[in-house]
Scaffold this motif. Sequence first.
Motif, PDB file in Angstrom:
ATOM      1  N   PHE A 154      37.836  72.199  22.774  1.00 32.83           N
ATOM      2  CA  PHE A 154      38.892  73.204  22.886  1.00 32.83           C
ATOM      3  C   PHE A 154      39.662  73.369  21.572  1.00 32.83           C
ATOM      4  CE2 PHE A 154      38.242  71.500  27.153  1.00 32.83           C
ATOM      5  CZ  PHE A 154      38.008  72.666  27.863  1.00 32.83           C
ATOM      6  N   ALA A 155      39.087  72.898  20.484  1.00 33.13           N
ATOM      7  CA  ALA A 155      39.767  72.918  19.180  1.00 33.13           C
ATOM      8  C   ALA A 155      40.209  74.325  18.802  1.00 33.13           C
ATOM      9  CB  ALA A 155      38.855  72.362  18.094  1.00 33.13           C
ATOM     10  N   ASN A 156      41.394  74.379  18.236  1.00 31.35           N
ATOM     11  CA  ASN A 156      41.936  75.612  17.663  1.00 31.35           C
ATOM     12  C   ASN A 156      41.423  75.649  16.223  1.00 31.35           C
ATOM     13  OD1 ASN A 156      43.469  77.722  16.762  1.00 31.35           O
ATOM     14  ND2 ASN A 156      45.442  76.806  17.255  1.00 31.35           N
ATOM     15  N   GLY A 157      40.264  76.282  16.001  1.00 28.79           N
ATOM     16  CA  GLY A 157      39.652  76.303  14.669  1.00 28.79           C
ATOM     17  C   GLY A 157      38.506  75.326  14.587  1.00 28.79           C
ATOM     18  N   SER A 158      38.463  74.550  13.508  1.00 31.76           N
ATOM     19  CA  SER A 158      37.353  73.641  13.223  1.00 31.76           C
ATOM     20  C   SER A 158      37.738  72.189  13.465  1.00 31.76           C
ATOM     21  CB  SER A 158      36.941  73.766  11.753  1.00 31.76           C
ATOM     22  OG  SER A 158      36.641  75.094  11.433  1.00 31.76           O
ATOM     23  N   VAL A 159      36.725  71.368  13.621  1.00 31.43           N
ATOM     24  CA  VAL A 159      36.918  69.919  13.662  1.00 31.43           C
ATOM     25  C   VAL A 159      36.770  69.407  12.235  1.00 31.43           C
ATOM     26  CG1 VAL A 159      36.017  67.725  14.534  1.00 31.43           C
ATOM     27  CG2 VAL A 159      36.049  69.754  16.024  1.00 31.43           C
ATOM     28  N   ILE A 160      37.779  68.714  11.752  1.00 30.98           N
ATOM     29  CA  ILE A 160      37.744  68.138  10.400  1.00 30.98           C
ATOM     30  C   ILE A 160      37.018  66.804  10.454  1.00 30.98           C
ATOM     31  CG2 ILE A 160      39.162  67.051   8.613  1.00 30.98           C
ATOM     32  CD1 ILE A 160      41.245  69.107   9.056  1.00 30.98           C
TER      33      ILE A 160
END
Length: 162
Positions: free
Chosen positions: A80-86
């Motif tokens: 459910f990440a808002n954007g990317s996973v770092i």
Amino acid sequence: MAKEIERKFLVRADSWKESVTSQTRMKQAYIAAESDRSVRIRTRNDETAQLTIKFGSGILVRDEFEYQIPHADAVEMMAFANGSVIEKTRHTVDYEGFTWEIDVFAGVYRGLVIAEVEMASEQDNPALPDWLGREVTGDTRYSNQTLATQRPRPELVHAISH
């Protein structure tokens, strides 16, 4: 309530590697991200996980709450990440009474290396190692939240020594 008080710098040289005391592979994602608050999920070495909630928009100080959560839950929430996973590897280095955390990024930010030092108070004045580059404390372009939630900016990787 815990306070996070930290300074952040770009890293311009590799000499810190000689003094590494620990190394941890991390993945982190933001499931909520606003200018004055965030909810972050972080895994460490694909084994443990943590939920972190931060409040405040101060440059040096923010309120921070951290909770251990099951690793499987964290992996599921990252969907459910808002954007990317770092993805990054965090190295720790002790230098003149302070512990520095050096994050070496992977993926779209491969080549970006950022050092942070957490302080007990805003009056602390840690000695600055010679491997540090420009201070980016308060430069939101280099916050993990911005790196994760906004369009990738590869030009940040090459801004190291200025």
